[in-house]
Design a protein around this motif. Structure first.
Motif, short mmCIF file in Angstrom:
data_model
loop_
_atom_site.label_atom_id
_atom_site.label_comp_id
_atom_site.label_asym_id
_atom_site.label_seq_id
_atom_site.Cartn_x
_atom_site.Cartn_y
_atom_site.Cartn_z
N GLN A 26 -8.92 11.39 -17.52
CA GLN A 26 -8.51 11.94 -16.46
C GLN A 26 -6.65 11.91 -16.59
O GLN A 26 -6.23 10.89 -16.93
N VAL A 27 -6.18 12.88 -16.48
CA VAL A 27 -4.64 13.02 -16.54
C VAL A 27 -4.17 13.17 -15.08
O VAL A 27 -4.58 14.01 -14.30
N THR A 28 -3.34 12.01 -14.55
CA THR A 28 -2.89 12.03 -13.27
C THR A 28 -1.47 12.09 -13.25
O THR A 28 -0.66 11.24 -13.82
N ARG A 29 -0.98 12.77 -12.42
CA ARG A 29 0.63 12.89 -12.17
C ARG A 29 0.83 12.50 -10.62
O ARG A 29 0.21 13.23 -9.88
N VAL A 30 1.84 11.67 -10.27
CA VAL A 30 2.20 11.26 -9.01
C VAL A 30 3.32 12.07 -8.78
O VAL A 30 4.47 11.86 -9.00
N ALA A 31 3.17 13.44 -7.86
CA ALA A 31 4.15 14.28 -7.49
C ALA A 31 5.11 13.52 -6.58
O ALA A 31 6.31 13.72 -6.53
N ALA A 32 4.60 12.69 -5.47
CA ALA A 32 5.32 11.86 -4.64
C ALA A 32 4.59 10.79 -3.97
O ALA A 32 3.23 10.92 -4.07
N SER A 33 5.30 10.03 -3.53
CA SER A 33 4.54 8.85 -2.70
C SER A 33 5.27 8.33 -1.68
O SER A 33 6.30 8.31 -1.63
N ARG A 34 4.55 7.55 -0.96
CA ARG A 34 5.37 7.16 0.34
C ARG A 34 4.65 5.33 0.45
O ARG A 34 3.55 5.40 0.51
N ALA A 35 5.60 4.53 1.13
CA ALA A 35 4.72 3.27 1.32
C ALA A 35 4.18 3.19 2.84
O ALA A 35 4.65 3.97 3.73
N ALA A 36 3.11 2.73 2.75
CA ALA A 36 2.19 2.49 4.01
C ALA A 36 1.56 1.08 4.36
O ALA A 36 0.30 1.23 4.16
N GLY A 93 6.74 11.55 -10.14
CA GLY A 93 6.96 12.40 -11.10
C GLY A 93 6.44 11.89 -12.50
O GLY A 93 6.49 12.67 -13.42
N GLU A 94 6.03 10.80 -12.67
CA GLU A 94 5.43 10.34 -13.88
C GLU A 94 4.07 10.65 -14.00
O GLU A 94 3.30 11.16 -13.08
N ARG A 110 0.70 -1.29 -0.04
CA ARG A 110 -0.32 0.19 -0.02
C ARG A 110 0.89 1.35 -0.03
O ARG A 110 1.86 1.40 0.69
N ARG A 111 0.48 2.28 -0.85
CA ARG A 111 1.14 3.45 -0.78
C ARG A 111 0.11 4.71 -0.57
O ARG A 111 -1.14 4.57 -0.83
N VAL A 112 0.67 5.78 -0.34
CA VAL A 112 0.04 6.86 -0.08
C VAL A 112 0.41 7.93 -0.94
O VAL A 112 1.48 8.20 -1.43
N PHE A 113 -0.46 8.41 -2.05
CA PHE A 113 -0.08 9.40 -3.23
C PHE A 113 -0.58 10.83 -3.00
O PHE A 113 -1.19 11.34 -2.35
N ASN A 114 0.62 11.56 -3.35
CA ASN A 114 0.68 13.22 -3.56
C ASN A 114 0.35 13.17 -4.82
O ASN A 114 1.21 13.16 -5.69
N ILE A 115 -1.01 13.37 -5.38
CA ILE A 115 -1.09 13.44 -6.82
C ILE A 115 -1.80 14.73 -7.41
O ILE A 115 -2.46 15.56 -6.67
#
Length: 358
Positions: free
Chosen positions: A224-234, A212-213, A142-147
């Motif tokens: 929808q266009v989605t960019r993952v600015a950052a993420s972390r494992a959770a 970044g993708e 599981r990840r927490v996304f900053n999108i």
């Protein structure tokens, strides 16, 4: 009747529904009932208080007496309101009658739904374990996304162009500017999303996306266009996830059972649609769309005509002000020059005048 009024009437309506359904109580049963309070000729039972208490979350045992008293006071006030409504014959108002019927129908439908849910078996530990293993994106990985998101509805040719842009775009701003230039309406959002807050059909693809993708995602007519600015494992371990998985699986099985039950009921029932609902849904949607388009076109034409009329009025005002300014400047120039000198008389006229004096 406004939504606020309907919401405030719900408790009263529920009491009226129960009163209408029960009729006169058997005297033997009434004597055996534990009474918590009497409100004029009506009674509030301990069962009513306990039922309301059971619906309150996380009430500590030591807080139960105070909670019960608060519930009873609320029920007393509610019963007084019901009595006043009946005395004023508000229960005969068409709006109230309609609301009562709707409340009764909802209560009965919910009761039937609960009877179906009681027949649904609880998921087994093996089913819970299997679901956990099959969905690492929700649990073990599981990840927490900053999108960042850009959502829009557009034709296939525009979607194809956006899809091509995503492959080489350097920023979401670039895509947004292109959509604006094409006249495509879109909504832009950004924020933190946990894995479970992302639609299940989208999550596996997003799980593979690196920070970044940018991804282009299509779900039906929505793009929808989605960019993952950052993420972390959770990650979430199996013991923690177990109860939630069990509830999820049960809800899914219940939904399937209810859908199957409704299909059987519909197949065995005689149902006919009347009036505006008698026609084909696609035809009704096409008609509604045509009417909406015609209304939109008329509004746009009206707005355009008003804008053109305003432009002409502004131009006329501008010309009038320019003429007034010019006249004012000319008047000021004449005033500065002083009174005009009389033109000199010709010599012949002077001699003629002198001769006349002689």
């Amino acid at each position: 009747m406004t939504a606020r009024i309907r919401a405030s009437l719900i408790p009263v309506l529920c009491v009226l529904v129960l009163a209408a359904g029960c009729g006169k109580k058997d005297e033997a049963k009434k004597a055996a009932t534990q009474v918590a309070a009497k409100v004029n000729a009506d009674e509030i039972t301990v069962h009513q208080v306990n039922a309301a208490l059971a619906r309150l979350p996380n009430v500590a045992p030591e807080a139960a007496p105070r909670a019960k008293r608060a519930i009873l006071d609320r029920l007393v006030g509610q019963q007084l309101a019901v009595q006043q409504a009946i005395s004023k014959k508000l229960d005969r108002s068409p709006q109230v009658v309609q609301a009562l019927e709707a409340a009764r129908a909802e209560i009965l439908a919910r009761a039937y739904s609960e009877s179906v849910s009681q027949k649904v078996p609880k998921p087994t530990p093996e089913e819970v374990k299997k679901y956990y293993a099959e969905h690492p994106e929700l649990f073990a990985q599981r990840r927490v996304f900053n999108i960042e998101e850009i959502g829009f509805v557009a034709k296939d040719d525009v979607a194809a162009s956006v899809r091509a842009m995503v492959a080489k775009a350097r920023s979401m701003r670039e895509i947004g500017e292109w959509l604006s230039a094409q006249g495509v309406k879109f909504s832009a959002n950004q924020g933190v999303r946990t894995a479970e807050q992302i639609p299940l059909e989208v999550l596996p693809r997003l799980q593979k996306t690196k920070d970044g993708e940018i991804q282009f995602i299509e779900t039906g007519n929505n793009r929808q266009v989605t960019r993952v600015a950052a993420s972390r494992a959770a990650p979430v371990d199996e013991a923690t996830a177990g109860p939630r998985i069990q509830q999820f699986l049960f809800n899914r099985q219940f939904a399937e059972a209810m859908a199957k039950e409704m299909k059987l009921l519909k197949d065995g029932a005689k149902i006919s649609y009347e009036g505006e609902f008698a026609g084909d849904l696609a035809a009704a949607e096409a008609k509604a769309k045509a009417e909406a388009d015609a209304k939109r076109a008329a509004a746009e034409a009206k707005a355009k005509a008003e804008a053109e009329a305003q432009a002409r009025a502004d131009e006329a005002t501008k010309a009038r002000k320019a003429a007034e300014a010019k006249a004012r400047l000319e008047a000021e120039a004449k005033a500065k020059a002083g009174p005009a000198k009389p033109a000199p008389l010709p010599q012949q006229t002077i001699e003629k005048g002198v001769g006349g004096l002689r």
